[in-house]
Write an enzyme that holds these catalytic residues in place. Sequence first.
Site, PDB file in Angstrom:
ATOM      1  N   LYS A  15     -73.783 -18.036  25.962  1.00  0.00           N
ATOM      2  CA  LYS A  15     -74.368 -18.322  27.270  1.00  0.00           C
ATOM      3  C   LYS A  15     -75.100 -17.099  27.841  1.00  0.00           C
ATOM      4  O   LYS A  15     -76.220 -17.220  28.321  1.00  0.00           O
ATOM      5  CB  LYS A  15     -73.277 -18.763  28.262  1.00  0.00           C
ATOM      6  CG  LYS A  15     -72.529 -20.013  27.823  1.00  0.00           C
ATOM      7  CD  LYS A  15     -71.476 -20.430  28.837  1.00  0.00           C
ATOM      8  CE  LYS A  15     -70.355 -19.422  29.029  1.00  0.00           C
ATOM      9  NZ  LYS A  15     -69.526 -19.186  27.820  1.00  0.00           N
ATOM     10  N   ARG A  90     -66.809 -23.065  36.343  1.00  0.00           N
ATOM     11  CA  ARG A  90     -65.820 -23.051  35.263  1.00  0.00           C
ATOM     12  C   ARG A  90     -64.658 -23.995  35.549  1.00  0.00           C
ATOM     13  O   ARG A  90     -63.754 -24.092  34.742  1.00  0.00           O
ATOM     14  CB  ARG A  90     -65.258 -21.635  35.132  1.00  0.00           C
ATOM     15  CG  ARG A  90     -65.592 -20.911  33.818  1.00  0.00           C
ATOM     16  CD  ARG A  90     -64.985 -19.521  33.956  1.00  0.00           C
ATOM     17  NE  ARG A  90     -64.937 -18.735  32.776  1.00  0.00           N
ATOM     18  CZ  ARG A  90     -65.851 -17.846  32.399  1.00  0.00           C
ATOM     19  NH1 ARG A  90     -66.968 -17.730  33.047  1.00  0.00           N
ATOM     20  NH2 ARG A  90     -65.648 -17.095  31.339  1.00  0.00           N
ATOM     21  N   ARG A 130     -68.467  -8.605  19.702  1.00  0.00           N
ATOM     22  CA  ARG A 130     -69.421  -8.405  20.816  1.00  0.00           C
ATOM     23  C   ARG A 130     -69.406  -6.958  21.307  1.00  0.00           C
ATOM     24  O   ARG A 130     -68.360  -6.419  21.640  1.00  0.00           O
ATOM     25  CB  ARG A 130     -69.058  -9.358  21.964  1.00  0.00           C
ATOM     26  CG  ARG A 130     -69.849  -9.111  23.229  1.00  0.00           C
ATOM     27  CD  ARG A 130     -69.824 -10.288  24.156  1.00  0.00           C
ATOM     28  NE  ARG A 130     -68.543 -10.532  24.764  1.00  0.00           N
ATOM     29  CZ  ARG A 130     -68.278 -11.578  25.550  1.00  0.00           C
ATOM     30  NH1 ARG A 130     -69.207 -12.473  25.804  1.00  0.00           N
ATOM     31  NH2 ARG A 130     -67.080 -11.731  26.072  1.00  0.00           N
ATOM     32  N   ARG A 164     -66.089  -4.719  25.825  1.00  0.00           N
ATOM     33  CA  ARG A 164     -65.468  -5.009  27.114  1.00  0.00           C
ATOM     34  C   ARG A 164     -63.948  -4.915  27.018  1.00  0.00           C
ATOM     35  O   ARG A 164     -63.371  -5.247  26.002  1.00  0.00           O
ATOM     36  CB  ARG A 164     -65.867  -6.421  27.565  1.00  0.00           C
ATOM     37  CG  ARG A 164     -67.235  -6.452  28.178  1.00  0.00           C
ATOM     38  CD  ARG A 164     -67.750  -7.846  28.429  1.00  0.00           C
ATOM     39  NE  ARG A 164     -66.753  -8.833  28.743  1.00  0.00           N
ATOM     40  CZ  ARG A 164     -67.048 -10.121  28.955  1.00  0.00           C
ATOM     41  NH1 ARG A 164     -68.299 -10.536  28.869  1.00  0.00           N
ATOM     42  NH2 ARG A 164     -66.096 -10.981  29.230  1.00  0.00           N
ATOM     43  N   ARG A 175     -58.248 -17.007  26.824  1.00  0.00           N
ATOM     44  CA  ARG A 175     -59.480 -17.506  27.455  1.00  0.00           C
ATOM     45  C   ARG A 175     -59.878 -18.851  26.871  1.00  0.00           C
ATOM     46  O   ARG A 175     -60.376 -19.724  27.585  1.00  0.00           O
ATOM     47  CB  ARG A 175     -60.604 -16.496  27.292  1.00  0.00           C
ATOM     48  CG  ARG A 175     -60.851 -15.768  28.590  1.00  0.00           C
ATOM     49  CD  ARG A 175     -61.277 -14.373  28.426  1.00  0.00           C
ATOM     50  NE  ARG A 175     -62.622 -14.203  27.949  1.00  0.00           N
ATOM     51  CZ  ARG A 175     -63.036 -13.060  27.425  1.00  0.00           C
ATOM     52  NH1 ARG A 175     -62.207 -12.053  27.306  1.00  0.00           N
ATOM     53  NH2 ARG A 175     -64.258 -12.943  27.027  1.00  0.00           N
TER      54      ARG A 175
HETATM   55  P1  ADP Z   1     -67.309 -14.594  28.645  1.00  0.00           P
HETATM   56  O1  ADP Z   1     -68.708 -14.035  28.526  1.00  0.00           O
HETATM   57  O2  ADP Z   1     -66.369 -13.999  27.642  1.00  0.00           O
HETATM   58  O3  ADP Z   1     -67.292 -16.102  28.645  1.00  0.00           O
HETATM   59  P2  ADP Z   1     -67.404 -13.888  31.433  1.00  0.00           P
HETATM   60  O4  ADP Z   1     -68.124 -12.603  31.372  1.00  0.00           O
HETATM   61  O5  ADP Z   1     -68.186 -15.091  31.827  1.00  0.00           O
HETATM   62  O6  ADP Z   1     -66.698 -14.133  30.041  1.00  0.00           O
HETATM   63  O7  ADP Z   1     -66.160 -13.783  32.412  1.00  0.00           O
HETATM   64  C1  ADP Z   1     -65.225 -12.722  32.333  1.00  0.00           C
HETATM   65  C2  ADP Z   1     -64.021 -13.020  33.227  1.00  0.00           C
HETATM   66  O8  ADP Z   1     -64.435 -13.115  34.604  1.00  0.00           O
HETATM   67  C3  ADP Z   1     -63.313 -14.326  32.944  1.00  0.00           C
HETATM   68  O9  ADP Z   1     -62.383 -14.221  31.888  1.00  0.00           O
HETATM   69  C4  ADP Z   1     -62.645 -14.605  34.303  1.00  0.00           C
HETATM   70  O10 ADP Z   1     -61.502 -13.795  34.487  1.00  0.00           O
HETATM   71  C5  ADP Z   1     -63.701 -14.119  35.285  1.00  0.00           C
HETATM   72  N1  ADP Z   1     -64.636 -15.219  35.654  1.00  0.00           N
HETATM   73  C6  ADP Z   1     -65.961 -15.290  35.331  1.00  0.00           C
HETATM   74  N2  ADP Z   1     -66.505 -16.409  35.835  1.00  0.00           N
HETATM   75  C7  ADP Z   1     -65.524 -17.072  36.490  1.00  0.00           C
HETATM   76  C8  ADP Z   1     -65.467 -18.303  37.205  1.00  0.00           C
HETATM   77  N3  ADP Z   1     -66.552 -19.088  37.347  1.00  0.00           N
HETATM   78  N4  ADP Z   1     -64.272 -18.674  37.741  1.00  0.00           N
HETATM   79  C9  ADP Z   1     -63.178 -17.905  37.631  1.00  0.00           C
HETATM   80  N5  ADP Z   1     -63.165 -16.736  36.949  1.00  0.00           N
HETATM   81  C10 ADP Z   1     -64.318 -16.315  36.377  1.00  0.00           C
HETATM   82  P1  ADP Z   2     -70.855 -16.054  26.180  1.00  0.00           P
HETATM   83  O1  ADP Z   2     -71.682 -15.522  27.316  1.00  0.00           O
HETATM   84  O2  ADP Z   2     -70.990 -17.545  26.029  1.00  0.00           O
HETATM   85  O3  ADP Z   2     -69.447 -15.605  26.239  1.00  0.00           O
HETATM   86  P2  ADP Z   2     -72.379 -14.154  24.557  1.00  0.00           P
HETATM   87  O4  ADP Z   2     -73.793 -14.443  24.902  1.00  0.00           O
HETATM   88  O5  ADP Z   2     -71.730 -12.990  25.195  1.00  0.00           O
HETATM   89  O6  ADP Z   2     -71.483 -15.481  24.822  1.00  0.00           O
HETATM   90  O7  ADP Z   2     -72.282 -14.042  22.963  1.00  0.00           O
HETATM   91  C1  ADP Z   2     -71.080 -13.644  22.311  1.00  0.00           C
HETATM   92  C2  ADP Z   2     -71.416 -12.788  21.079  1.00  0.00           C
HETATM   93  O8  ADP Z   2     -72.058 -13.604  20.081  1.00  0.00           O
HETATM   94  C3  ADP Z   2     -72.371 -11.626  21.362  1.00  0.00           C
HETATM   95  O9  ADP Z   2     -71.972 -10.528  20.564  1.00  0.00           O
HETATM   96  C4  ADP Z   2     -73.741 -12.139  20.920  1.00  0.00           C
HETATM   97  O10 ADP Z   2     -74.579 -11.089  20.442  1.00  0.00           O
HETATM   98  C5  ADP Z   2     -73.369 -13.092  19.774  1.00  0.00           C
HETATM   99  N1  ADP Z   2     -74.259 -14.272  19.678  1.00  0.00           N
HETATM  100  C6  ADP Z   2     -74.788 -14.987  20.699  1.00  0.00           C
HETATM  101  N2  ADP Z   2     -75.532 -16.029  20.235  1.00  0.00           N
HETATM  102  C7  ADP Z   2     -75.454 -15.980  18.877  1.00  0.00           C
HETATM  103  C8  ADP Z   2     -75.999 -16.796  17.800  1.00  0.00           C
HETATM  104  N3  ADP Z   2     -76.752 -17.885  18.058  1.00  0.00           N
HETATM  105  N4  ADP Z   2     -75.699 -16.440  16.539  1.00  0.00           N
HETATM  106  C9  ADP Z   2     -74.916 -15.358  16.280  1.00  0.00           C
HETATM  107  N5  ADP Z   2     -74.382 -14.551  17.230  1.00  0.00           N
HETATM  108  C10 ADP Z   2     -74.632 -14.853  18.514  1.00  0.00           C
END
Ligand code: ADP
Ligand code: ADP
Length: 222
Positions: A15, A90, A130, A164, A175
């Site tokens: 995303k 979420r 990542r 992170r 998660r």
């Molecule tokens: P990821 O990229 O791994 O999906 P995010 O960067 O979106 O994770 O979110 C990191 C953390 O921030 C989550 O694990 C949660 O603790 C908090 N968080 C992010 N967005 C939300 C939301 N919409 N509602 C509640 N907690 C959130």
């Molecule tokens: P989210 O925001 O949904 O948690 P991220 O955008 O942070 O996901 O992506 C998670 C990891 O996967 C990052 O290290 C990113 O570089 C990698 N990634 C994202 N899209 C792809 C893809 N289509 N193929 C392979 N790796 C990907």
Amino acid sequence: MGTYIVLLGLPGAGKGTQAALLKERLGLPHVTSGGLFREIAEQQSELADKVRAIMAAGDLVPDTITIEIVKERISRDDAQHGVILDGFPRTVPQAEALDALLGETFDASVTLAPFIKLSEAEALERLGGRWVCTQNPNHMYHMKFNPPKADHICDIDGAPLYQREDDTPEAHKHRLDVYMEKTAPLIDYYRDKGLLVEIDGEQSIEAVQETVIAAIESAAQS
Ligand code: ADP
Ligand code: ADP
């Protein structure tokens, strides 16, 4: 009416990666609730302590706090023509609050909810590799799938990369469980409104991007 894109998918689905690209293509701000919380976590306050602990465990920040913070972000000047939402909503109450906010404040509604589909195993592998730029969190890498040209250095600005704090195997597993319980119901929520479009997230970053763009263009024309 503005363009409001809600990106759905497991943690690790891509995303953030797609939102950063869409930002350039569509000229809309990338609103990431995780990014907003990471900024808060760096501050010195009771709220910051609370958010830090919740994030480290991989739990969700309570809806009331989350909704308030995203509401403030969406109300800023740069978001007048719409936003790309990444990580919000979420939960179902968050989705309902978003609908109310868009309707009441902007006389608008969600344009499309692209759901980036990926297996749990693949999501875990993506989260485990990542690495993020210390200067700009939108500069994202994967040590296997999308490595930087120089060892642990950002291609774009030369800053070191880091993992992170919440990217640990324990937090990842939790998660994914939280996602299944609290976030997966949003798939039906948006499907019932005719806004869901399923995207094959196993494709390359570029192929996912093209599929998402095509879906948004087709939604804009209808
Ligand atoms: P990821 O990229 O791994 O999906 P995010 O960067 O979106 O994770 O979110 C990191 C953390 O921030 C989550 O694990 C949660 O603790 C908090 N968080 C992010 N967005 C939300 C939301 N919409 N509602 C509640 N907690 C959130
Ligand atoms: P989210 O925001 O949904 O948690 P991220 O955008 O942070 O996901 O992506 C998670 C990891 O996967 C990052 O290290 C990113 O570089 C990698 N990634 C994202 N899209 C792809 C893809 N289509 N193929 C392979 N790796 C990907």
